[in-house]
Design a protein around this motif. Structure first.
Motif, PDB file in Angstrom:
ATOM      1  N   LEU A 111       0.828  -1.203   0.000  1.00 16.39           N
ATOM      2  CA  LEU A 111       0.000   0.000   0.000  1.00 16.39           C
ATOM      3  C   LEU A 111       0.864   1.255   0.000  1.00 16.39           C
ATOM      4  O   LEU A 111       0.597   2.209  -0.751  1.00 16.39           O
ATOM      5  N   VAL A 112       1.888   1.274   0.826  1.00 19.94           N
ATOM      6  CA  VAL A 112       2.781   2.433   0.881  1.00 19.94           C
ATOM      7  C   VAL A 112       3.424   2.666  -0.488  1.00 19.94           C
ATOM      8  O   VAL A 112       3.535   3.806  -0.952  1.00 19.94           O
ATOM      9  N   ALA A 113       3.838   1.594  -1.151  1.00 21.19           N
ATOM     10  CA  ALA A 113       4.449   1.718  -2.468  1.00 21.19           C
ATOM     11  C   ALA A 113       3.454   2.296  -3.474  1.00 21.19           C
ATOM     12  O   ALA A 113       3.813   3.169  -4.283  1.00 21.19           O
ATOM     13  N   ARG A 114       2.214   1.825  -3.426  1.00 20.08           N
ATOM     14  CA  ARG A 114       1.189   2.345  -4.337  1.00 20.08           C
ATOM     15  C   ARG A 114       0.924   3.826  -4.082  1.00 20.08           C
ATOM     16  O   ARG A 114       0.749   4.609  -5.027  1.00 20.08           O
ATOM     17  N   MET A 115       0.898   4.221  -2.818  1.00 21.69           N
ATOM     18  CA  MET A 115       0.696   5.626  -2.483  1.00 21.69           C
ATOM     19  C   MET A 115       1.808   6.488  -3.065  1.00 21.69           C
ATOM     20  O   MET A 115       1.564   7.523  -3.685  1.00 21.69           O
ATOM     21  N   HIS A 116       3.051   6.054  -2.886  1.00 23.32           N
ATOM     22  CA  HIS A 116       4.194   6.828  -3.366  1.00 23.32           C
ATOM     23  C   HIS A 116       4.265   6.868  -4.891  1.00 23.32           C
ATOM     24  O   HIS A 116       4.769   7.839  -5.467  1.00 23.32           O
ATOM     25  N   ASN A 117       3.768   5.821  -5.545  1.00 21.80           N
ATOM     26  CA  ASN A 117       3.908   5.719  -6.998  1.00 21.80           C
ATOM     27  C   ASN A 117       2.800   6.411  -7.774  1.00 21.80           C
ATOM     28  O   ASN A 117       2.822   6.423  -9.005  1.00 21.80           O
ATOM     29  N   GLN A 118       1.806   6.977  -7.085  1.00 20.75           N
ATOM     30  CA  GLN A 118       0.730   7.676  -7.781  1.00 20.75           C
ATOM     31  C   GLN A 118       1.256   8.891  -8.529  1.00 20.75           C
ATOM     32  O   GLN A 118       2.078   9.649  -8.001  1.00 20.75           O
ATOM     33  N   THR A 119       0.784   9.102  -9.733  1.00 24.21           N
ATOM     34  CA  THR A 119       1.144  10.294 -10.483  1.00 24.21           C
ATOM     35  C   THR A 119       0.609  11.529  -9.769  1.00 24.21           C
ATOM     36  O   THR A 119      -0.570  11.596  -9.427  1.00 24.21           O
ATOM     37  N   GLY A 120       1.483  12.486  -9.520  1.00 26.52           N
ATOM     38  CA  GLY A 120       1.070  13.713  -8.850  1.00 26.52           C
ATOM     39  C   GLY A 120       0.966  13.599  -7.349  1.00 26.52           C
ATOM     40  O   GLY A 120       0.457  14.511  -6.687  1.00 26.52           O
TER      41      GLY A 120
END
Length: 379
Positions: A111-120
């Motif tokens: 989840l943390v990785a997905r949060m950081h990888n979001q565009t913008g």
């Protein structure tokens, strides 16, 4: 009730009182129309967190909005204390979301990785820490704790004192608080709004809908939409104990008075008169597995409350195109976003328009092409 106002705020909970206080601070003539203590206030079901981590998966703008609110909280706490003499007990030295076992740790890491990888996405410095690192900051964690995420922007406050401070401050600023005045109809007539209540009519140049789940009914009266899906949450409170929790958790926090609050539930129920005791048992079990010290404490009270939840989990801020001067504000993060509501939303309402960037991100028009994304948390 014939006095004219520049702004009528419908709803006297944490959201409405923050906006009304902010408007009074800017010299506006404001009336707050409120159902009073008979209403199912979401303020009763909040967990008093000023929380950033996990906010905004699927909507990066929400991450930025919460970071903005977190950074503005010290200013809000200082102003309210100077005005009212009330200490809101703001503690903002970072917070944790702890995991039990390897599977939870892996899921949280993803989840943390997905949060950081979001565009913008806004960088809010959320990071995963293994159990050994967590133990340096939370020495009393139990052996089942596998680690967790930490965000330095997170914290918590005394939410009841915050609510009292807003109402005390409103009164000092000349805001008229009108309890037991539920609004039954809103009509635009000329350059003002006519608000009907059982006690009579009130007129105002602008109107802000901040009535929680009632916004779903009020919004169409002024050409707006507020799709809501209210849910029930439960909270358990222990007796006072020694200071042992220097950082709040998503689901556990030690208050400034020494009690411990436990809360992590979401039910599609609208009856707040009863509790689902098996849910309390699960919450208590997880809490004592995280902190064995809790197993020695007595529970002194527990309750359930109805929380405000836009259908996709993200806030709604909008202004009417057909009823100029009408605004709507909905969110389930009334504590976290209180500074934004007091300083930013109030300023925009006084100016007569929400900023385009805010509307683009949070208008209810997004539900016309809903993507199914979801917010997170009840803070």
């Amino acid at each position: 009730m014939t006095k004219d106002y520049e702004v009528a705020v419908i709803g006297g909970g944490l959201l409405g009182s923050a906006i009304a206080w902010g408007l009074g601070r800017l010299g506006q003539r404001v009336a707050v129309l409120d159902e009073g203590d008979i209403t199912k206030r979401a303020s009763r079901a909040n967990f008093a967190l000023v929380w950033v981590q996990s906010k905004g998966l699927g909507m990066p703008a929400y991450t930025g909005w919460t970071v903005r609110g977190s950074k503005a909280w010290p200013k809000l706490a200082a102003e309210l204390r100077e005005q009212t003499g009330l200490d809101l007990a703001l503690q903002q030295n970072g917070g944790f979301h702890l995991t039990l076992g390897d599977a939870e740790y892996e899921a949280r890491t993803n989840l943390v990785a997905r949060m950081h990888n979001q565009t913008g996405a806004t960088d809010y410095k959320m990071e995963m820490l293994p159990a050994a690192e967590v133990k340096k900051m939370l020495p009393l964690i139990g052996p089942e704790v596998s680690g967790g995420s930490f965000c330095p922007f997170d914290g918590h406050v005394n939410s009841l004192r915050t609510f009292r401070a807003f109402h005390t401050g409103m009164k000092q600023l000349g805001v008229d608080y009108l309890p037991e005045r539920p609004v039954t109809a809103i009509a635009r007539e000329g350059d003002e709004f006519k608000l009907a209540t059982p006690q009579g009519e009130l007129r105002a140049a602008k109107v802000v809908l901040a009535a929680g789940n009632a916004n779903q009914t009020l919004a169409p009266m002024v050409g707006l939409s507020a799709p809501m899906g209210p849910t029930r949450g439960q909270i358990v409170v222990t007796e006072r104990t020694m200071p042992f929790l220097p950082h709040p958790l998503t689901t556990i926090r030690q208050t400034d008075e020494g009690t411990v609050m436990i809360g992590d539930s979401k039910e599609d129920e609208l009856d707040d008169r009863v509790q689902n005791h098996p849910i309390n048992a699960v919450m208590a079990d997880r809490a004592q597995r995280m902190f064995p010290h809790l197993s020695r404490l007595n529970v002194i009270r527990s309750w359930s409350g109805i929380r405000v939840m836009p259908t996709d989990g993200f806030p709604i801020y909008d202004q009417s195109e057909t009823h100029r001067g009408a605004f709507v504000a909905c969110c389930h993060s009334g504590v976290t976003l209180a500074a934004n509501h007091a300083f930013d939303i109030a300023r925009m309402v006084k100016q007569g328009a929400l900023e385009a960037e805010l509307v683009d991100a949070f208008s209810a028009r997004r539900f016309n092409s809903e993507s199914g994304a979801s917010g997170s948390g009840y803070y």
